[in-house]
Enzyme design. Structure first.
Site, PDB file in Angstrom:
ATOM      1  N   GLY B  15      -7.986   6.249  15.157  1.00  0.00           N
ATOM      2  CA  GLY B  15      -8.159   6.338  13.706  1.00  0.00           C
ATOM      3  C   GLY B  15      -7.817   5.042  12.980  1.00  0.00           C
ATOM      4  N   VAL B  17      -5.440   4.440  10.784  1.00  0.00           N
ATOM      5  CA  VAL B  17      -4.007   4.153  10.801  1.00  0.00           C
ATOM      6  C   VAL B  17      -3.530   3.887  12.236  1.00  0.00           C
ATOM      7  CG1 VAL B  17      -1.704   5.090  10.343  1.00  0.00           C
ATOM      8  CG2 VAL B  17      -3.537   5.410   8.666  1.00  0.00           C
ATOM      9  N   CYS B 131       1.205   7.301   1.573  1.00  0.00           N
ATOM     10  CA  CYS B 131       1.019   5.871   1.299  1.00  0.00           C
ATOM     11  C   CYS B 131       1.341   5.500  -0.147  1.00  0.00           C
ATOM     12  CB  CYS B 131      -0.405   5.461   1.629  1.00  0.00           C
ATOM     13  SG  CYS B 131      -1.673   6.585   0.991  1.00  0.00           S
ATOM     14  N   GLY B 162      -7.601   5.127   2.761  1.00  0.00           N
ATOM     15  CA  GLY B 162      -6.642   6.224   2.785  1.00  0.00           C
ATOM     16  C   GLY B 162      -7.267   7.530   3.248  1.00  0.00           C
ATOM     17  N   ARG B 244      -9.432   7.798  -6.752  1.00  0.00           N
ATOM     18  CA  ARG B 244     -10.051   7.054  -5.654  1.00  0.00           C
ATOM     19  C   ARG B 244     -11.063   6.067  -6.229  1.00  0.00           C
ATOM     20  NH1 ARG B 244      -7.792   7.208  -0.856  1.00  0.00           N
ATOM     21  NH2 ARG B 244      -8.148   9.396  -0.415  1.00  0.00           N
ATOM     22  N   HIS B 251      -3.872  -0.130  -2.156  1.00  0.00           N
ATOM     23  CA  HIS B 251      -3.644   0.781  -3.279  1.00  0.00           C
ATOM     24  C   HIS B 251      -2.942   0.011  -4.406  1.00  0.00           C
ATOM     25  CE1 HIS B 251      -4.905   4.031  -0.872  1.00  0.00           C
ATOM     26  NE2 HIS B 251      -3.791   4.698  -0.712  1.00  0.00           N
ATOM     27  N   ASN B 325      -2.356  -0.135   1.966  1.00  0.00           N
ATOM     28  CA  ASN B 325      -2.064   1.281   2.228  1.00  0.00           C
ATOM     29  C   ASN B 325      -2.045   1.613   3.715  1.00  0.00           C
ATOM     30  OD1 ASN B 325      -4.935   0.681   1.603  1.00  0.00           O
ATOM     31  ND2 ASN B 325      -5.261   2.741   2.397  1.00  0.00           N
TER      32      ASN B 325
END
Lengths: 348, 348
Positions: B15, B17, B131, B162, B244, B251, B325
């Site tokens: 993923g 992250v 985050c 995110g 968003r 962010h 983020n």
């Protein structure tokens, strides 16, 4: 006014707002007897198509306003400062979309849904407020009327068209360059006349207009001062943070506000906004219905949603306010002022 | 721990992250004896290159955690709920980047700059906050320590990463389609599992995660509840509006806050943040210096600027907080927690 209608001049006819003004005059079937399109010397000579008829844009000079009934100015503050008084001298009523006269005490600053009656006091010039201010006060005024208003804290999400047509071009060209992994050189945003320019594509720039001595930007101070003047609330607490985003058209605002009344529910705020002039309520979280800039383009209304009561402050609420910054934020509000002036018999 | 280092497992290794976690472990020269890359069945079998060595991602099962010292989870809440307790049973310490355990009373929710000492109370699972919460509390905590903190109102400007790697792809594909005047069908944002999907390119969507009964979104409630827990301030007033935007990474947050002390200047707030851990102060309006998402990508710090004293409220201030983020908001904070656990002797 001639028998056929009013002689209307648009100053700044080739700009992003000027173009919208012309389109709005046509769409609203404004009673035009004669249309004169004016601009700075730089843009003079350009051809503009209006309902199939070709107009040549002329350089705006004091004499351009001979015989003009209504002049809509949107060619920058310095042009307005120089030529709006000349237009008034020649008998025109000026609706000025720049910040040149907004805070002058004898110039009404008008959003028709909020303070139309200020038009009665005009001395030739009526100022059109800043785009981000207009949409916020349209949403706040019906709430103030019913529940009073003490405090406003707003964070804006502003489109680049507020900085002009060239800024939109910069956003699009830059976006293409980044997608193609090509180089680009920002040279308009955040503020053309400021020293540094930054990437706007896929970015957020927390600067709109130049910084003031108090470290707020001029855009933020416009929202603060104009809101108090339009709403006739000199003691209203207003704070603003203004941010430019990679959006072509449509300003959004996250607005926190505190009212004077106690025990008011979010539902009661929604009821007030549902029937408010110029407002469209879009607030159904269960259906994922809320305003978004992509949906507001080309529309005259102010869209409001995400209304919630603050979880701690019993008089505090949050809402999300979206509008087409070129229409209600500029061209439509100016034309609407002109329409109201005519209906109230305030154009000679 | 073997003599060579710790056996570290990354769950959700393919993923957005997870990939950043692996890179951060390498960049930080984390003392790894063995690295195990895990994922859901769907992504199992994929190859991942780590410092030139190819790893095959394995399906995460309870037995995957045999011999694991530290497990970094970022594969969604349901995977964490099922497998984090299994990992703990087998002797691993879990740092969980999902919302599965964040609000459980016996699970520390940790941002090392703020509440590192909560790590001492862990029972196997440490939760990594949301985050948008992390970057805000990093900026608020040094202010709280010096001046106290009463109230926070935040409006966020959040990047699509995110919502995962596929959401970034959606932003880029949609942007290309719009520039080429082609059709597109949004099907991920704002929330993949929700009913309606909207255009994110050149737009702003005031919904992150699903709506709750109180009409706040889950993201907004995370910011509200997690901030109180991390800062040990159950009575802190916090309100959030989460939005968003068409930004890939980074962010931003427009934060209004009220402190307890009186007669504090913006300069004093800046002095505190200048020396605060994990914070980079970027606040020179005269040089147009302020944080922007495009500048923060790939950096571990939280960037703060636009600090101003409110013009009405003597204890009120505004600031603009930006961070990557995927790093401080996720991967870096998780790896940082793991580092601190080791340094404090809290990994068996």
């Amino acid at each position: 006014m001639s028998q056929k209608g009013f002689h209307v001049a648009v100053v700044g006819a080739t700009g992003a707002v000027g173009q919208q003004m012309i389109q709005t005059l046509m769409k609203e079937k404004f009673p035009i007897g004669k249309l004169t399109l004016l601009s700075s010397a730089r843009s003079a000579g350009k051809k503009v198509n209006v309902n199939g008829e070709e107009y040549t844009v002329q350089e705006a000079t004091p004499d351009s306003f001979e015989g003009v009934d209504i002049a809509l100015f949107s060619a920058g503050g310095s042009v307005s400062k120089e030529l709006a008084p000349e237009a008034v001298k020649r008998g025109a009523v000026v609706v000025d979309n720049t910040s040149a006269f907004r805070m002058e005490t004898d110039v009404p600053l008008v959003v028709p849904e909020v303070n139309e009656s200020d038009l009665y006091h005009h001395k030739g010039i009526i100022a059109n407020p800043n785009c981000s201010t207009i949409q916020m006060v349209v949403a706040l005024e019906p709430i103030r009327q019913k529940f009073g208003l003490k405090k406003v804290i707003v964070s804006t999400y502003q489109a680049v068209s507020g900085a002009g047509a060239a800024a939109v071009e910069e956003l699009m060209d830059q976006t293409k360059a980044i997608l193609n992994k090509e180089n680009y050189e920002p040279n308009i945003l955040p503020v053309k006349s400021d020293n540094k320019h930054y990437q706007i594509a896929f970015n957020a720039i927390p600067q709109i207009d130049k910084f003031q001595e108090n470290d707020f930007t001029f855009e933020e101070m416009k929202m603060i001062n104009e809101t108090k003047k339009i709403m006739h609330l000199p003691d209203l607490q207003v704070a603003a943070t203004c941010v430019r985003l990679p959006i072509a058209v449509g300003h959004s605002e996250s607005v926190y506000f505190e009212i004077e009344s106690e025990h008011v529910t979010a539902q009661e705020i929604k009821e007030v906004l549902k029937d408010a002039p110029g407002v469209v309520l879009q607030d159904e979280p269960e259906n994922q219905l809320y305003p978004m800039p992509a949906d507001c383009v080309g529309k005259n209304e102010v869209f409001v949603g995400r209304i919630r009561k603050d979880l701690d402050e019993p008089r505090g609420f949050h809402m999300w306010v979206v509008s087409d910054n070129l229409l209600k934020g500029a061209a439509w509000n100016s034309v609407q002022i002109a329409e109201r002036l005519i209906e109230l018999g305030l154009v000679k």
